[in-house]
Each structure stands twice: as C-alpha cells, then as structure tokens.
Design a protein around this motif. Structure first.
Motif, PDB file in Angstrom:
ATOM      1  N   VAL A 118       0.863  -1.180   0.000  1.00  0.00           N
ATOM      2  CA  VAL A 118       0.000   0.000   0.000  1.00  0.00           C
ATOM      3  C   VAL A 118       0.902   1.234   0.000  1.00  0.00           C
ATOM      4  O   VAL A 118       2.032   1.188   0.490  1.00  0.00           O
ATOM      5  N   PRO A 119       0.420   2.349  -0.557  1.00  0.00           N
ATOM      6  CA  PRO A 119       1.222   3.576  -0.485  1.00  0.00           C
ATOM      7  C   PRO A 119       1.357   4.034   0.967  1.00  0.00           C
ATOM      8  O   PRO A 119       0.485   3.773   1.806  1.00  0.00           O
ATOM      9  N   GLY A 120       2.444   4.719   1.259  1.00  0.00           N
ATOM     10  CA  GLY A 120       2.598   5.295   2.584  1.00  0.00           C
ATOM     11  C   GLY A 120       1.632   6.459   2.785  1.00  0.00           C
ATOM     12  O   GLY A 120       1.154   7.048   1.806  1.00  0.00           O
ATOM     13  N   PRO A 121       1.303   6.803   4.023  1.00  0.00           N
ATOM     14  CA  PRO A 121       0.398   7.928   4.273  1.00  0.00           C
ATOM     15  C   PRO A 121       1.032   9.259   3.902  1.00  0.00           C
ATOM     16  O   PRO A 121       2.257   9.364   3.776  1.00  0.00           O
ATOM     17  N   VAL A 122       0.183  10.252   3.724  1.00  0.00           N
ATOM     18  CA  VAL A 122       0.639  11.598   3.388  1.00  0.00           C
ATOM     19  C   VAL A 122       0.296  12.519   4.553  1.00  0.00           C
ATOM     20  O   VAL A 122      -0.850  12.535   5.025  1.00  0.00           O
ATOM     21  N   GLN A 123       1.270  13.268   5.018  1.00  0.00           N
ATOM     22  CA  GLN A 123       1.045  14.173   6.156  1.00  0.00           C
ATOM     23  C   GLN A 123       0.823  15.602   5.668  1.00  0.00           C
ATOM     24  O   GLN A 123       1.572  16.105   4.837  1.00  0.00           O
ATOM     25  N   TYR A 124      -0.223  16.231   6.193  1.00  0.00           N
ATOM     26  CA  TYR A 124      -0.547  17.618   5.872  1.00  0.00           C
ATOM     27  C   TYR A 124      -0.552  18.441   7.158  1.00  0.00           C
ATOM     28  O   TYR A 124      -1.161  18.041   8.156  1.00  0.00           O
ATOM     29  N   LEU A 125       0.144  19.567   7.124  1.00  0.00           N
ATOM     30  CA  LEU A 125       0.094  20.495   8.249  1.00  0.00           C
ATOM     31  C   LEU A 125      -1.243  21.235   8.237  1.00  0.00           C
ATOM     32  O   LEU A 125      -1.900  21.345   7.205  1.00  0.00           O
ATOM     33  N   ALA A 145     -15.161  20.522  14.787  1.00  0.00           N
ATOM     34  CA  ALA A 145     -14.208  21.530  14.318  1.00  0.00           C
ATOM     35  C   ALA A 145     -13.787  21.201  12.892  1.00  0.00           C
ATOM     36  O   ALA A 145     -13.739  20.036  12.493  1.00  0.00           O
ATOM     37  N   ILE A 146     -13.499  22.260  12.139  1.00  0.00           N
ATOM     38  CA  ILE A 146     -13.001  22.136  10.769  1.00  0.00           C
ATOM     39  C   ILE A 146     -11.522  22.504  10.764  1.00  0.00           C
ATOM     40  O   ILE A 146     -11.134  23.552  11.299  1.00  0.00           O
ATOM     41  N   LEU A 147     -10.712  21.652  10.179  1.00  0.00           N
ATOM     42  CA  LEU A 147      -9.282  21.929  10.043  1.00  0.00           C
ATOM     43  C   LEU A 147      -8.985  22.263   8.589  1.00  0.00           C
ATOM     44  O   LEU A 147      -9.281  21.465   7.691  1.00  0.00           O
ATOM     45  N   GLN A 148      -8.434  23.444   8.369  1.00  0.00           N
ATOM     46  CA  GLN A 148      -7.994  23.818   7.024  1.00  0.00           C
ATOM     47  C   GLN A 148      -6.538  23.437   6.867  1.00  0.00           C
ATOM     48  O   GLN A 148      -5.689  23.873   7.665  1.00  0.00           O
ATOM     49  N   LEU A 149      -6.238  22.648   5.857  1.00  0.00           N
ATOM     50  CA  LEU A 149      -4.880  22.156   5.675  1.00  0.00           C
ATOM     51  C   LEU A 149      -4.027  23.175   4.926  1.00  0.00           C
ATOM     52  O   LEU A 149      -4.534  24.094   4.287  1.00  0.00           O
ATOM     53  N   SER A 150      -2.730  23.001   5.031  1.00  0.00           N
ATOM     54  CA  SER A 150      -1.786  23.975   4.472  1.00  0.00           C
ATOM     55  C   SER A 150      -1.744  23.939   2.951  1.00  0.00           C
ATOM     56  O   SER A 150      -1.217  24.865   2.323  1.00  0.00           O
TER      57      SER A 150
END
Length: 283
Positions: A118-125, A145-150
C-alpha cells in the motif's frame, strides 16, 4: 522482492492513483464490501478517514483522534480533539491515506512479507482551526471543528472525501443501521463496524446521561474503542443500487455501563455551517 517487482508495483499504484485523481466523486462505495464480515477495512475502503497528530518536541505523535475529509483542503474532527489549540494550528497535522498507524509518511509504498503493498500515508500540516461558534466544552454541545490544511489534498485511490448530503433525507436517524469506521485503541489498522441508532429516551434511561442537543446515541455491534472523530455513515441508493456513503455523524464519546453506548455529533443541523466554511460541494 526483486527490483523489477517493486517497479511493477509502483507503476500499478501510480495508475490507480492517477485514475482516482481524475474523479470528482465523493463517498466511494464498493457494494461487495458491504456484505463482508471483516472487521478490518481494505486499504482503499473509507478513504476519507485519517488520523490527527500533535507536535511533541521535534516529532508529531498520534493524538488519538480520527479526521474525515470533507473538501479539497478541509477535514472534520471533534472540537474536543483540538481544544486549546485554536491559536496553535501549526502544532497539529493530519495523516491521510493511512491504513495502519505504524506506517510513516514519506514511503512511496509499504509491503509486507507476502508482497501486499500500500502507499505510505501523506502528512498535511494544519493552517487554521475553526471550532463551531456554539461549541461548549462543558456540555459537549456542537462538538465539531473544521481543520484547514496547508495545501490542497492530492486525491488518490486511498484519499477521497465523503459525501455530506444524502440523496434522500430521513426524517429521523432513530432505529437505523449505519456503517462506521476509523482507528481505535485495540488495533493499529483502520477498522469498521455497524451501529444502530437509538432514541434519546432509551439512551438517557440506560446511560443516565442525556445526549446534548444535536447529538444522538448508537449501539455498536463489535467495535467499542474507536477514537473520537470516527464517521458514522449512511448510504445513498440510486435505482436500487448503493452508490455512495454520506456523513451522518462523528463520534464524540463513548460510555460503558456494562454495554457500550456511542455518542455521535449530528451532522444534519451543522451541514450548512460545514459547507459554508469548506466551500464544499460534496453531495
């Protein structure tokens, strides 16, 4: 595994991800998976579920909360998961396309000893945190809550949004069977289960805890230790065929009184607020 075998796997994953990126649909659903009794999802199942991480020193650590993709650069979680962090969005991140909590971002793919990859996960700030304006940490009301990613999310086979709107809105959620899934304390892999929703009267009587406004209770079939933020999902049916999942609620807490009760934040009354703050057209 040979270098040629690795190259073939990378090419296959690239083709699959490219095909998914071209699609704009939400709530990906494969009917064959609805009737299986597996408690662990397939890697591409529920591709809107991710994990919240919080910075501890120089590293990000698992915060024990699920997140749900609802837009091109937004995810949902509970307000209680990000309590006190409104002015510190840089201290949290989300990992998307994750199937196993032990998998680390930066790996093009991860394979076991049987050659399953499987592909590795992707991290988003996270750039910004928007807690519902009427959220109350004391009563638990509007725990969302809503998180807006970078940056904009790169959609793939393993990373896609859930639908926000049903094609047909039920008058009540009570006594309905829904799918739910996410990460939990008892397993490092993404799991799934079913839950039946119950009336406020029964929930209050059995738990001695009335649900706050805009929340409801459910009973799981099996999984009872899922992290907060896990999505509860209904199914959009078109022409007698199940087409997509839509978001019904997110898990805000559990209570064990000899039987485990799940408390969910109802998405229905908050849907317009979510869409207005994510510019989402998921339907």
């Amino acid at each position: 595994m040979s270098a040629l075998g690795n190259l073939i796997i990378m090419l296959i994953l690239s083709v699959l991800n490219g095909a998914a990126e071209a699609e704009t649909n939400c709530g990906k659903l494969e009917e064959r998976l609805l009737y299986r009794k597996d408690i662990v999802t397939e890697p591409a199942e529920y591709p809107w579920i991710g994990l919240l991480f919080q910075r501890k020193g120089q590293k990000f650590r698992n915060a024990g909360c699920n997140v749900v993709i609802v837009g091109e650069s937004h995810v949902l979680t509970t307000a209680s998961c990000v309590q006190g962090l409104n002015t510190q969005p840089g201290s949290i991140a989300v990992r998307l396309g994750i199937w196993d909590e032990t998998h680390q971002p930066g790996e093009p793919y991860i394979c076991n000893d049987k050659g399953f990859c499987v592909p590795g996960p992707v991290q988003y700030l996270v750039d910004a945190i928007t807690v519902h304006p009427l959220a109350d940490k004391d009563t638990g009301i509007n725990d969302i809550a809503i998180l807006q990613l970078s940056q904009r999310i790169n959609m793939t086979t393993y990373i896609q949004p859930v639908c926000l709107q049903p094609t047909l809105e039920p008058a009540s959620w009570t006594s309905m069977d829904f799918h739910y899934g996410g990460f939990e304390e008892a397993d490092v892999r993404k799991v799934k289960d079913m839950a039946i929703t119950i009336s406020r009267q029964v929930c209050t009587t059995e738990t001695a805890t009335p649900p706050p406004d805009n929340q409801f209770c459910g009973l799981p079939r099996i999984r009872a230790s899922t992290y907060k933020g896990a999505p509860l999902m209904g199914i959009n049916v078109e022409n007698d065929v199940p087409r997509s999942f839509y978001l019904v609620g997110i898990l805000v807490r559990t209570k064990d009184v000899g039987q485990v009760f799940l408390f969910f934040q109802d998405i229905k009354p908050l849907r317009r607020w979510i869409m207005d703050n994510t510019h989402s057209a998921s339907s």
